[in-house]
Write a protein that holds these residues in place. Sequence first.
Motif, mmCIF file in Angstrom:
data_model
loop_
_atom_site.group_PDB
_atom_site.id
_atom_site.type_symbol
_atom_site.label_atom_id
_atom_site.label_comp_id
_atom_site.label_asym_id
_atom_site.label_seq_id
_atom_site.Cartn_x
_atom_site.Cartn_y
_atom_site.Cartn_z
ATOM 1 N N ARG A 177 -0.006 23.820 14.365
ATOM 2 C CA ARG A 177 0.831 22.719 15.172
ATOM 3 C C ARG A 177 1.974 23.088 15.688
ATOM 4 O O ARG A 177 2.736 23.193 14.467
ATOM 5 C CB ARG A 177 0.270 21.313 14.976
ATOM 6 N N ALA A 178 2.296 22.906 16.980
ATOM 7 C CA ALA A 178 3.797 22.952 17.487
ATOM 8 C C ALA A 178 4.183 21.822 18.441
ATOM 9 O O ALA A 178 3.174 21.516 19.235
ATOM 10 C CB ALA A 178 3.849 24.619 18.037
ATOM 11 N N GLU A 179 5.215 21.698 18.147
ATOM 12 C CA GLU A 179 5.789 20.527 19.328
ATOM 13 C C GLU A 179 6.442 21.308 20.325
ATOM 14 O O GLU A 179 7.530 22.161 20.070
ATOM 15 C CB GLU A 179 6.656 19.603 18.837
ATOM 16 N N VAL A 180 6.330 21.117 21.413
ATOM 17 C CA VAL A 180 6.764 22.071 22.579
ATOM 18 C C VAL A 180 7.561 21.059 23.722
ATOM 19 O O VAL A 180 8.073 21.540 24.655
ATOM 20 C CB VAL A 180 5.964 22.768 23.418
ATOM 21 N N GLY A 181 7.433 19.850 23.724
ATOM 22 C CA GLY A 181 8.134 18.717 24.633
ATOM 23 C C GLY A 181 7.126 18.614 25.816
ATOM 24 O O GLY A 181 6.114 19.328 26.042
#
Length: 310
Positions: A177-181
């Motif tokens: 999982r990644a946070e990208v804005g």
Amino acid sequence: MKSVLLILFLWAGGAFAQTDHTLIRRVTVFPIKTAPEFQQAADDAWWELRETLTKDKRFLVASKNFLMQKDVYQSRSVLSPADAIILGKLLDANALITTYLDDRVLNMRVYEGDYGRPLWEHQFTLQPSLPVSEQLQPAVVKLVQDFMASIPYQGFITTDPLKGRPLYQEGRRLLARAEVGVSAEVDVGDPVQLIHVYSDNLKPLFSNGAAIEVFAEGRVVEKDRGMVTVELDRINHAASVIDGTMVRLPRELKRLEALYSIPDSLRSKIDPEFFSPGMTTQRQNEEEVRPLVASLVFIGNLAAFLLLAF
């Protein structure tokens, strides 16, 4: 304290060992330094600068109250490596931003909090035919947008709360999982790269000073507001994927460059310089493991047969 002295010694000697870049998450923005007659316009531009950084939710910007409590709420121009390191540690900041007006030239500099080295710098010449106070705010926003477009990664890995680890498997799929804005324009199927960013010189990191290693590749398989789920197809298993691992979105990077880059910016159009030699595909891993599993099954069956026979 010893680490600070060592870094300063390397700076003074003109040498700099290879150091990994730390993900920019916590940012300190110092007030804009101008002549007294432009102070109100500078204060308004400072608030707008902070708003530009925080609206995407990628960055956590230190509040005015926090800077006042630490007794560092003051305008600054060029920071020495020692000042940047000390302020970075005092404020627990990954990046420090200073902005100052020299005649009609607006300068912005970004420093790394851990090592005090410059990350990015640029200047913008204001129009002589217009009042300075009317140009400060849009010029400051343009500069900080150029800085944001220069960052060679557009997100970072986070631990999935349900899985309890940043990298996990579902069947044969390796996921993260990644946070990208919230403002990132990302679609299912977009390519994704996990990267290391490091430097062994004193050039601004985001202006020809960075080396980038791509150690994993994959694609977006799910998007939920500012979060994406990534399926990794190729990975160097010797490299660790942890909270804060930098995520590069090639399509989003090009969009930000086209939208926000100042044409004559010193920032490099950074492309991956090399791929980690240990990267393998998930299929390769399965093909390497499958013969071993088959052999173990055969040996196990043979042993069971011999026990029954005797």
